[in-house]
Scaffold this motif. Sequence first.
Motif, PDB file in Angstrom:
ATOM      1  N   ASN A   1       0.820  -1.213   0.000  1.00 50.52           N
ATOM      2  CA  ASN A   1       0.000   0.000   0.000  1.00 50.52           C
ATOM      3  C   ASN A   1       0.855   1.265   0.000  1.00 50.52           C
ATOM      4  N   HIS A   2       1.979   1.240  -0.702  1.00 53.62           N
ATOM      5  CA  HIS A   2       2.875   2.397  -0.721  1.00 53.62           C
ATOM      6  C   HIS A   2       2.319   3.559  -1.535  1.00 53.62           C
ATOM      7  N   ALA A   3       1.335   3.297  -2.387  1.00 57.34           N
ATOM      8  CA  ALA A   3       0.695   4.377  -3.132  1.00 57.34           C
ATOM      9  C   ALA A   3      -0.276   5.164  -2.258  1.00 57.34           C
ATOM     10  N   ALA A   4      -0.468   4.715  -1.003  1.00 61.56           N
ATOM     11  CA  ALA A   4      -1.310   5.439  -0.050  1.00 61.56           C
ATOM     12  C   ALA A   4      -0.425   6.059   1.022  1.00 61.56           C
ATOM     13  N   VAL A   5      -0.026   5.274   2.003  1.00 61.73           N
ATOM     14  CA  VAL A   5       0.884   5.733   3.058  1.00 61.73           C
ATOM     15  C   VAL A   5       1.902   4.625   3.288  1.00 61.73           C
ATOM     16  N   ALA A   6       3.178   4.967   3.221  1.00 65.99           N
ATOM     17  CA  ALA A   6       4.241   3.965   3.308  1.00 65.99           C
ATOM     18  C   ALA A   6       4.768   3.827   4.732  1.00 65.99           C
TER      19      ALA A   6
ATOM     20  N   LEU B   1      -2.763  -2.639  -5.609  1.00 66.36           N
ATOM     21  CA  LEU B   1      -1.578  -3.161  -4.936  1.00 66.36           C
ATOM     22  C   LEU B   1      -0.386  -2.283  -5.321  1.00 66.36           C
ATOM     23  N   SER B   2       0.464  -1.983  -4.349  1.00 68.67           N
ATOM     24  CA  SER B   2       1.597  -1.096  -4.642  1.00 68.67           C
ATOM     25  C   SER B   2       2.798  -1.474  -3.780  1.00 68.67           C
ATOM     26  N   PRO B   3       3.612  -2.419  -4.248  1.00 66.21           N
ATOM     27  CA  PRO B   3       4.825  -2.805  -3.529  1.00 66.21           C
ATOM     28  C   PRO B   3       5.935  -1.781  -3.746  1.00 66.21           C
ATOM     29  N   HIS B   4       6.901  -1.764  -2.823  1.00 64.22           N
ATOM     30  CA  HIS B   4       8.073  -0.906  -2.992  1.00 64.22           C
ATOM     31  C   HIS B   4       9.297  -1.786  -3.276  1.00 64.22           C
ATOM     32  N   PHE B   5      10.443  -1.146  -3.427  1.00 61.17           N
ATOM     33  CA  PHE B   5      11.654  -1.878  -3.813  1.00 61.17           C
ATOM     34  C   PHE B   5      12.066  -2.905  -2.771  1.00 61.17           C
ATOM     35  N   TYR B   6      11.772  -2.652  -1.503  1.00 63.76           N
ATOM     36  CA  TYR B   6      12.220  -3.528  -0.428  1.00 63.76           C
ATOM     37  C   TYR B   6      11.232  -4.649  -0.122  1.00 63.76           C
TER      38      TYR B   6
END
Length: 377
Positions: A18-23, A353-358
């Motif tokens: 959910n990084h496209a919302a609040v990380a 869905l919004s994953p980040h690099f880690y």
Amino acid sequence: MLKLSDEFPLVPGLCYLNHAAVAPWPKRASEAVRRFAEENIGTGARDYPEWLKVEKRLRERLTRLLNASSTADIALVKNTSEALSFVAFGLDWRPGDQVVISDEEFPSNRIVWEALGPQGVEVVQVSLAGSDPEGALLAACGPRTRLMSISSVQFASGLRLDLPRLGAGCRGKGVLLCVDAIQQLGAQPLDVQACDCAFAMADGHKWMLGPEGLGVFYCRGDMREKLALHEYGWHMLEHAGDYDRTEWQPARSARRFECGSPNMLGAMALEASLSLLEEVSMQQVAQLIEERVLQLQEGLERIAGIQLHSPLNPARRAGILTFNKDGWDNQALFSKLREQQVICAQRGKGIRLSPHFYTDPMSIERSLTVLSQLRQG
């Protein structure tokens, strides 16, 4: 050597997509805030000059992240909406002027322009559904168009636009380009000089892995004095800190948009978070995000009843993948996923869905397993 598990300790069972919302913050941001709090408890603002050095580093990191020409182009703002408002209510509009936006914008990049209606400004919404969204946006720019304001990555579909093409097209038409970069900055490289935008803005709490309440406003040097100011205070002055001076003028730099005391607490966290992105490098961040989005895409395509609503071409996306599942109401599916500790968002036509690099690939696999085992709602 950098160990991502040290920065983002795994929480058993939690799949954070959910990084496209609040990380989540990296550990170094949390530690920076802890140290700052302890200083405040023990010595107050005794070391304020040291705090200002952190703020200076933050401006420098943001300058590099955006490839701005100078830190003078960078203002620290509360959020994207505030920066958009500086532009919308700073330009000298005339009745009949037009602003071109897309029909997929987050409300922040729609409402602010619609609020100009009493000044006679018309908002033109353009569909991005065709095969050439940039062409459609540029074709909508006519002789009355003053500005195009566009999200570089659309919040619901994840569509990423070709900013250099839009910048060149706007320049050729005499139209200012304003970029809401909140879904790109920190996920993909962004070059404000290459895309020739007049303005760009983003919050720090999404892909930049920082706290809410602190963002960046890029204002190109030739545009700073063309935006009328509506907020005034001690901090936005050219000679800020000279409290006995009676004559004053706004700062020549973008600090003119920072009317009062800075968000030093937020600066501590965001500076630390950006140090992590720089350590990894934005090229590597973008590559790792794409690998995780591709893992999600391929996994979703193997699950019966899944429809994808995001671009499948890597050149057209950043970190967002949106889908729905046959037989499931989106709200019910969202709630069921949260029950299973798959943290996501309900946006647009489905679940985002919004994953980040880690993001741990194993948590992605667990999320896919949860989805594949769901029975019809």
